[in-house]
Design a protein around this motif. Structure first.
Motif, PDB file in Angstrom:
ATOM      1  N   LEU A 192       0.824  -1.203   0.000  1.00  0.00           N
ATOM      2  CA  LEU A 192       0.000   0.000   0.000  1.00  0.00           C
ATOM      3  C   LEU A 192       0.860   1.256   0.000  1.00  0.00           C
ATOM      4  N   PHE A 215       1.706   4.896   1.357  1.00  0.00           N
ATOM      5  CA  PHE A 215       1.585   5.798   2.509  1.00  0.00           C
ATOM      6  C   PHE A 215       2.468   7.013   2.269  1.00  0.00           C
ATOM      7  N   GLN A 224      -2.428   6.765   4.668  1.00  0.00           N
ATOM      8  CA  GLN A 224      -2.565   5.925   3.484  1.00  0.00           C
ATOM      9  C   GLN A 224      -3.250   6.706   2.370  1.00  0.00           C
ATOM     10  N   ASP A 228      -6.115  11.830   2.107  1.00  0.00           N
ATOM     11  CA  ASP A 228      -5.780  10.531   1.507  1.00  0.00           C
ATOM     12  C   ASP A 228      -5.729  10.618  -0.015  1.00  0.00           C
TER      13      ASP A 228
END
Length: 337
Positions: free
Chosen positions: A9, A11, A17, A265
């Motif tokens: 993922l 970040f 995130q 985000d």
């Protein structure tokens, strides 16, 4: 989402995130809203300067593998770009993309709404700053108010999740705030009031705003004393409220005072493929040039990670990092909001 897509993922360096891409597909627009661009328009990009649909699809596919699950198509006005609907349908089918939305000014043909519903669009954000034809003409410099209201009604009739985005401007549309709130009493719509930002492409001078989110809220509460605070979704850009027994809701977006930066985000890609890790940042990295120079998917993935590992904590820090001689801001049309 499959496990293979949860192990890698994206970040930023503040532990946030990234899972939401705002993709501007064009900087062109058929309106000339004074808070966005000069009346004569901008120095719009040539076709060769903007990302092709194939290049956009490649970037979205890479980002989906990094955990991006939401995509919003923006502009300019997205629908002025040819063949947008087939592109959006392709995006909706990319593995990992769970929510596809679009922001539009509602001046296009109503057939667009049928296409959006057929592809399972998650939401349509309709840019509408007032509920009066004359004020609409003054703000947008175009006589399209009736068409936009027809588009709005058609969205509701199609049961599409609809949000109205209204920029609050002290000298132009304060009288519209309460009538727009009243829309939520009869329509299942989210009306979101946005603090005016300096991204006007040199269309006008800019001074600090008086009508920030607190003043907007106070104004609404004077008309609706029993206004109820709703629970905001995680990473919400708006503070959300509801008039008791209303069908819809009211949101206030503190885009200028930037009190929501801590949960950001978002990834922003401009029509030219430039990454904006923050609206207020000065510089950007060109993924268009990076791809056209032969970058591999792995190199592109690594570059996203590296750039977000040097992200400003908030919009104020990003603005402070601007060169001292750089006092102007781009047009919102060039960066997609």
């Amino acid at each position: 989402m499959d496990n293979k897509y949860t192990l890698n993922l994206l970040f930023d360096n503040h532990g946030r995130q990234l899972n939401y891409l705002r993709l501007a597909v064009t900087d062109r627009c058929n309106l000339r809203c004074f808070y966005c661009m000069p009346e004569e328009g901008l120095n719009f990009s040539k076709k060769s300067q903007i990302l092709s649909y194939e290049e956009m699809e490649r970037l979205i596919g890479i980002l989906a593998k990094l955990g991006i699950s939401k995509v919003r198509i923006t502009g300019g006005e997205p629908f002025v770009r040819k063949d947008l609907v087939p592109f959006m349908k392709t995006v909706s089918e990319i593995h990992g993309i769970e929510r596809l939305s679009i922001t539009t000014n509602g001046t296009g043909p109503l057939s667009q709404i049928e296409d959006l519903k057929a592809m399972g669009i998650h939401a349509v954000n309709l840019s509408l700053d007032c509920l009066d034809r004359e004020r609409f003409n003054q703000i947008t410099r175009r006589d399209e108010f009736e068409q936009v209201m027809t588009y709005y009604r058609a969205l509701l009739e199609a049961s599409i999740n609809t949000k109205i985005n209204a920029v609050v401007m002290q000298e132009h549309n304060l009288v519209d705030i309460i009538p727009m709130c009243e829309l939520t009493q009869q329509d299942n719509v989210s009306v979101r009031f946005i603090e005016e930002m300096p991204f006007n492409g040199g269309s006008k001078g800019y001074t600090p705003i008086e009508w920030n989110h607190n003043k907007i809220l106070d104004h609404i509460q004077q008309a609706f004393p029993d206004l109820t605070k709703l629970t905001d979704e995680k990473n919400s850009t708006s503070f959300n409220y509801q008039i008791p027994r209303a069908k819809g809701s009211i949101g206030i977006i503190p885009s200028y005072t930037r009190t929501i930066c801590g949960t950001c985000d978002r990834i922003r890609l401009t029509p030219k493929g430039e990454l904006k890790t923050c609206l207020y940042q000065n510089g950007s990295f060109s993924f268009r040039d990076f791809m056209r120079d032969g970058a591999t998917d792995q190199e592109i993935e690594n570059k996203f990670k590296a750039l977000f590992n040097k992200r400003a904590k908030d919009g104020f820090e990003a603005e402070r990092q601007k060169p001292s001689e750089s006092s102007s801001f781009e047009s919102m049309a060039t960066i997609g909001g």
